[in-house]
Motif scaffolding. Structure first.
Motif, PDB file in Angstrom:
ATOM      1  N   ILE A  62     -10.024  -3.582   6.289  1.00 16.79           N
ATOM      2  CA  ILE A  62      -9.499  -3.496   4.932  1.00 16.79           C
ATOM      3  C   ILE A  62      -8.894  -4.851   4.572  1.00 16.79           C
ATOM      4  CG2 ILE A  62      -7.876  -2.348   3.380  1.00 16.79           C
ATOM      5  CD1 ILE A  62      -8.000   0.067   5.269  1.00 16.79           C
ATOM      6  N   ALA A  64      -6.970  -7.038   1.365  1.00 18.95           N
ATOM      7  CA  ALA A  64      -6.218  -6.843   0.123  1.00 18.95           C
ATOM      8  C   ALA A  64      -5.232  -7.990  -0.057  1.00 18.95           C
ATOM      9  CB  ALA A  64      -5.467  -5.511   0.154  1.00 18.95           C
ATOM     10  N   MET A  67      -0.371  -4.936   0.968  1.00 15.76           N
ATOM     11  CA  MET A  67      -0.566  -3.636   1.596  1.00 15.76           C
ATOM     12  C   MET A  67       0.801  -3.095   1.994  1.00 15.76           C
ATOM     13  SD  MET A  67      -2.863  -2.674   4.958  1.00 15.76           S
ATOM     14  CE  MET A  67      -4.394  -3.140   4.154  1.00 15.76           C
ATOM     15  N   ALA A  83      -2.993  -0.216  -0.677  1.00 19.75           N
ATOM     16  CA  ALA A  83      -3.529  -1.583  -0.727  1.00 19.75           C
ATOM     17  C   ALA A  83      -3.749  -1.945  -2.192  1.00 19.75           C
ATOM     18  CB  ALA A  83      -4.833  -1.679   0.048  1.00 19.75           C
ATOM     19  N   GLU A  84      -3.308  -3.135  -2.577  1.00 19.23           N
ATOM     20  CA  GLU A  84      -3.415  -3.556  -3.975  1.00 19.23           C
ATOM     21  C   GLU A  84      -3.957  -4.978  -4.069  1.00 19.23           C
ATOM     22  OE1 GLU A  84       0.240  -1.585  -6.235  1.00 19.23           O
ATOM     23  OE2 GLU A  84       0.854  -2.832  -4.526  1.00 19.23           O
ATOM     24  N   VAL A  87      -8.997  -5.236  -3.337  1.00 20.37           N
ATOM     25  CA  VAL A  87      -9.162  -4.368  -2.168  1.00 20.37           C
ATOM     26  C   VAL A  87     -10.642  -4.293  -1.798  1.00 20.37           C
ATOM     27  CG1 VAL A  87      -8.885  -2.028  -1.270  1.00 20.37           C
ATOM     28  CG2 VAL A  87      -7.133  -3.025  -2.779  1.00 20.37           C
ATOM     29  N   THR A 100      -7.164  -1.090  -6.495  1.00 21.21           N
ATOM     30  CA  THR A 100      -6.162  -0.376  -5.704  1.00 21.21           C
ATOM     31  C   THR A 100      -6.860   0.609  -4.778  1.00 21.21           C
ATOM     32  OG1 THR A 100      -4.580  -0.515  -7.515  1.00 21.21           O
ATOM     33  CG2 THR A 100      -4.122   1.130  -5.827  1.00 21.21           C
TER      34      THR A 100
END
Length: 160
Positions: A62, A64, A67, A83-84, A87, A100
């Motif tokens: 992941i 991002a 987070m 998570a922003e 992503v 997001t």
């Protein structure tokens, strides 16, 4: 090692152990999180990673901008991960993107919003919201009013 560094290391170990327990199947596997900054916060108890965040466990990665890992009240286990910003979730040939992403531990799902798309090779789906079921290798796409969910599937070559 000074006292603050020792406490930080202890907390990180608790955090890493909690993330390893994100799914029952993943309890024994390590996870690595890297970022430019890490901050521990309370009320609600959480860890905020920011700047080029990468969380990796087995074949799931992941990416991002930020987070946040939220812990259950009074426990060291993870309740959810938010998570922003840019992503991107990569699992094998499948990639999911959005503004997001929220990982719900109990359901082992990620809900993507903000121009979400899921790619597999040249094929993709997009819509208002995409829910990725990590343990089932499936996704659900919902549309918004006036804008349908969309999918592009390319024909596969037949093997004889």
């Amino acid at each position: 090692m000074n006292r603050i560094a020792s406490r930080m290391l202890g907390f990180v170990l608790v955090f890493v152990l909690a993330l390893v327990a994100v799914t029952d199947a993943a309890q024994e596997r390590p996870i690595e999180v890297t970022s430019e900054r890490m901050e521990m916060l309370s009320a609600p108890r959480r860890v905020l990673f920011s700047g080029e965040v990468v969380a990796r466990q087995d074949d799931v990665v992941i990416y991002a901008d930020r987070m946040q890992v939220f812990f259950r009240e009074g426990e060291d286990s993870v309740a959810r991960i938010l998570a922003e910003g840019r992503v991107r979730i990569v699992q094998g040939e499948r990639t999911a993107v959005g503004d997001t992403g929220v990982f719900h531990r109990d359901e082992s799902i990620v809900v993507l919003t903000g121009n979400p798309r899921v790619y597999q090779g040249k094929d993709f789906v997009e819509g208002e919201e995409i829910t990725v079921y990590l343990e089932e290798e499936r996704s659900v796409v919902t549309s918004r009013e006036g804008v349908p969910a969309r999918a592009i599937f390319h024909p596969r070559e037949e093997t004889r």
